[in-house]
Write an enzyme that holds these catalytic residues in place. Structure first.
Site, PDB file in Angstrom:
ATOM      1  N   ASP A 199      48.926  59.141  60.289  1.00  0.00           N
ATOM      2  CA  ASP A 199      48.047  57.974  60.238  1.00  0.00           C
ATOM      3  C   ASP A 199      46.649  58.337  60.748  1.00  0.00           C
ATOM      4  OD1 ASP A 199      47.994  54.961  59.877  1.00  0.00           O
ATOM      5  OD2 ASP A 199      47.374  55.093  61.968  1.00  0.00           O
ATOM      6  N   GLU A 256      46.461  60.893  56.394  1.00  0.00           N
ATOM      7  CA  GLU A 256      45.633  59.769  55.955  1.00  0.00           C
ATOM      8  C   GLU A 256      44.240  60.020  56.498  1.00  0.00           C
ATOM      9  OE1 GLU A 256      45.404  54.891  56.206  1.00  0.00           O
ATOM     10  OE2 GLU A 256      46.003  56.053  57.965  1.00  0.00           O
ATOM     11  N   HIS A 326      50.881  50.415  51.677  1.00  0.00           N
ATOM     12  CA  HIS A 326      51.028  49.202  52.490  1.00  0.00           C
ATOM     13  C   HIS A 326      49.693  48.589  52.879  1.00  0.00           C
ATOM     14  CE1 HIS A 326      50.307  52.431  55.302  1.00  0.00           C
ATOM     15  NE2 HIS A 326      50.022  51.549  56.238  1.00  0.00           N
TER      16      HIS A 326
END
Length: 557
Positions: A199, A256, A326
């Site tokens: 992340d 990411e 998401h």
């Protein structure tokens, strides 16, 4: 180009809260995923990326972690998780966990210690600063609205949070932070995990001094991202992670990475010198990005972005190919047509994604053509980003509530987070209880049961795509060349591997444009591998009319 299992894979992202609820509490859980493993095997995916299931107070749907080595009560237990990974491995499916180490929850033990006193051993695990001239330490903004700093009365200082105030940023300058993170990664890998999705991993290095953001017109930099994205020690930290952890395992790693260029990506994913296998870039996701309005996008711009990433990384790095996750709206609503041509455009977009060079990602529900949702009230939304934006724009700035709701309906993250639509029973078969967020009202028509009963469904098109990818190495390793660069309706390109060649033709509109094959593409024979409309095998492909959202893939000889 080196061959690797993670290049040849197709990754399916599960957002566990919305996937399948096994116990009727309205929240998806690990045992729910276990019950649907045969569905994933039937689809043909070979890797699952599981969004966070760790202990969390759930301020940002699990991306605020309070214990990295335990499971959130709502999702189940570590025993459930071990049964899940065993079930995946039995079916030939690998498991990639979400690694969230730019920040923790403010309820994590490290932060609870950190805020006790300025000389606490954990104080330097986070980024604390005194105020400046009676205000925050600098003018950086949080991605979720407002200042990126939160005052803590206990010690009279501020801590940095690039996201929610309950998500304090870790201080990666502290070697003890890095050591503890690496220790935790080893723990999960020894449990059998097959990789990590990392992340916002390129935000872990901040510019020393944390300077103020000067006045800028470009909203990409109003947050201060030039001082906290792709920072001066990022590659050093990632290289240390590679030496300490990643190089010891044969795993998939994907970062990411907002605000990256192709050069950043090559530095991070170069097979010889990089630390990661691939990254998620956001340029194509920003093509219609405008916080205050719904911005039109142009196909020629999408071509330029995707082609640059394809060409620049060729032989130097590796792409992740995706149109949703998401955090993003449903692609059939964003890039296709979710009413009259929902099935056709969903298939066309799938062809687009899976025919680029890179590892494709499928987000839950994408394989049945799930659409955006248009809730009537802000009270039906759950995402902290959307709720904060509504509060800021409507309550603080006086915007028209209907205009802000229209923005959220088009761009909000909850579009992807409505419960998975399994069948046409109440709550789409997701739960026997009250779902944590309302189900999209179109579930009686769009659901897995319907898709599995229809041989022409989006599901079976995805299944065929995944089968072709395993059968033809050119789908994975072929080089990419754009044709018809300036066409605003047709996205066409070739893939080439040795003497093998593919021609991919995609109509991104509801119109009927004429495709004309460039004269320099010469062939003696053709084979139609994939199509979302009936096509006569004898049709001359040198020039023909495309139907709305038509997709064709030919093998040329």
């Amino acid at each position: 180009m080196k061959q690797a299992w993670w290049k040849e894979s197709v990754v399916y992202q599960i957002y566990p809260r919305s996937f399948y609820d096994s116990n009727g509490d309205g929240i998806g859980d690990l045992r729910g995923i276990i019950q649907k493993l045969d569905y994933l095997k039937e689809l043909g995916v070979n890797v699952v990326w599981l969004s966070p299931v760790y202990k969390s107070p759930n301020d940002d749907n699990g991306y605020d972690i309070s214990d990295y080595q335990d499971i959130m009560d709502e999702f189940g237990t570590l025993a459930d998780w071990r049964e899940l990974i065993a079930g995946m491995h039995e079916r030939g499916i690998k498991l990639v966990m979400d690694l969230v180490v730019n920040h923790t929850s403010d309820e994590h033990r490290w932060f609870q210690e950190s805020r006790q006193s300025k000389d606490n051993p954990y104080r330097d695990y986070y980024i604390w600063r005194p105020g400046k001239d009676g205000r925050e330490p600098n003018n950086w903004k949080s991605f979720f609205g407002g200042s990126a700093w939160q005052y803590d009365e206990l010690t009279g200082e501020y801590y940095l949070h690039l996201f929610s105030k309950k998500q304090p940023d870790l201080n990666w300058e502290n070697p003890n932070v890095r050591k503890d993170v690496f220790k935790m990664m080893h723990w999960w890998l020894k449990q059998g995990v097959d990789g990590f999705r990392m992340d916002v991993i390129n935000l872990i290095s901040k510019v020393p001094g944390l300077p103020d953001v000067p006045p800028v017109n470009d909203d990409r930099y109003q947050f201060g991202s030039q001082y906290f994205a792709n920072g001066p020690r990022l590659l050093e930290f990632l290289d240390e992670m590679k030496r300490s952890v990643l190089s010891h395992y044969d795993i998939l790693t994907v970062g990411e990475t907002p605000f990256v260029t192709t050069k950043h990506a090559i530095d991070m994913t170069n097979e010889e010198t990089g630390a990661l296998k691939m990254v998620f870039q956001f340029e194509h996701m920003d093509i219609d990005r405008d916080r205050g309005s719904i911005k039109a996008w142009k196909l020629t711009e999408l071509k330029r972005i995707m082609s640059r990433w394809q060409n620049d990384l060729e032989g130097k790095g590796w792409n992740s190919i995706y149109l949703t996750n998401h955090d993003q709206p449903r692609p059939v609503s964003r890039f296709g047509n979710d009413t009259q041509y929902r099935v056709e455009s969903a298939k066309m977009l799938a062809t687009f994604t899976h025919l680029q060079q890179g590892t494709p990602y499928v987000y839950q529900g994408e394989e049945i053509g799930m659409t955006n949702v248009a809730f009537e009230s802000i009270n039906d939304y759950r995402d902290i980003e959307s709720l904060n934006m509504y509060k800021e724009l409507v309550e603080e700035k006086g915007w028209n509530p209907d205009d802000v709701l229209a923005l959220i309906r088009a761009k909000g993250r909850d579009n992807a987070r409505t419960p998975m639509q399994w069948d046409d029973s109440p709550n789409a078969g997701f739960t026997t209880g009250t779902p944590w967020m309302k189900v999209n009202p179109n579930y009686p028509a769009i659901n897995v049961k319907q898709a599995l009963a229809d041989p022409n469904s989006v599901f079976y098109y995805y299944q065929k795509l995944l089968r072709l990818r395993k059968e033809y190495p050119i789908f994975v390793y072929g080089s990419y060349d754009l044709i018809l660069d300036d066409d605003e309706a047709i996205y066409a390109f070739t893939r080439t591997l040795d003497n093998d060649r593919l021609l991919v033709i995609l109509n991104f509109t509801a119109q009927t444009p004429v495709f004309t094959l460039p004269s320099n593409i010469v062939f003696a024979d053709k084979e139609l591998l994939l199509n979302n409309y009936a096509v006569e095998s004898s049709e001359d492909i040198r020039q023909f009319t495309l139907r709305p959202y038509e997709a064709r893939v030919y093998r040329l000889r």
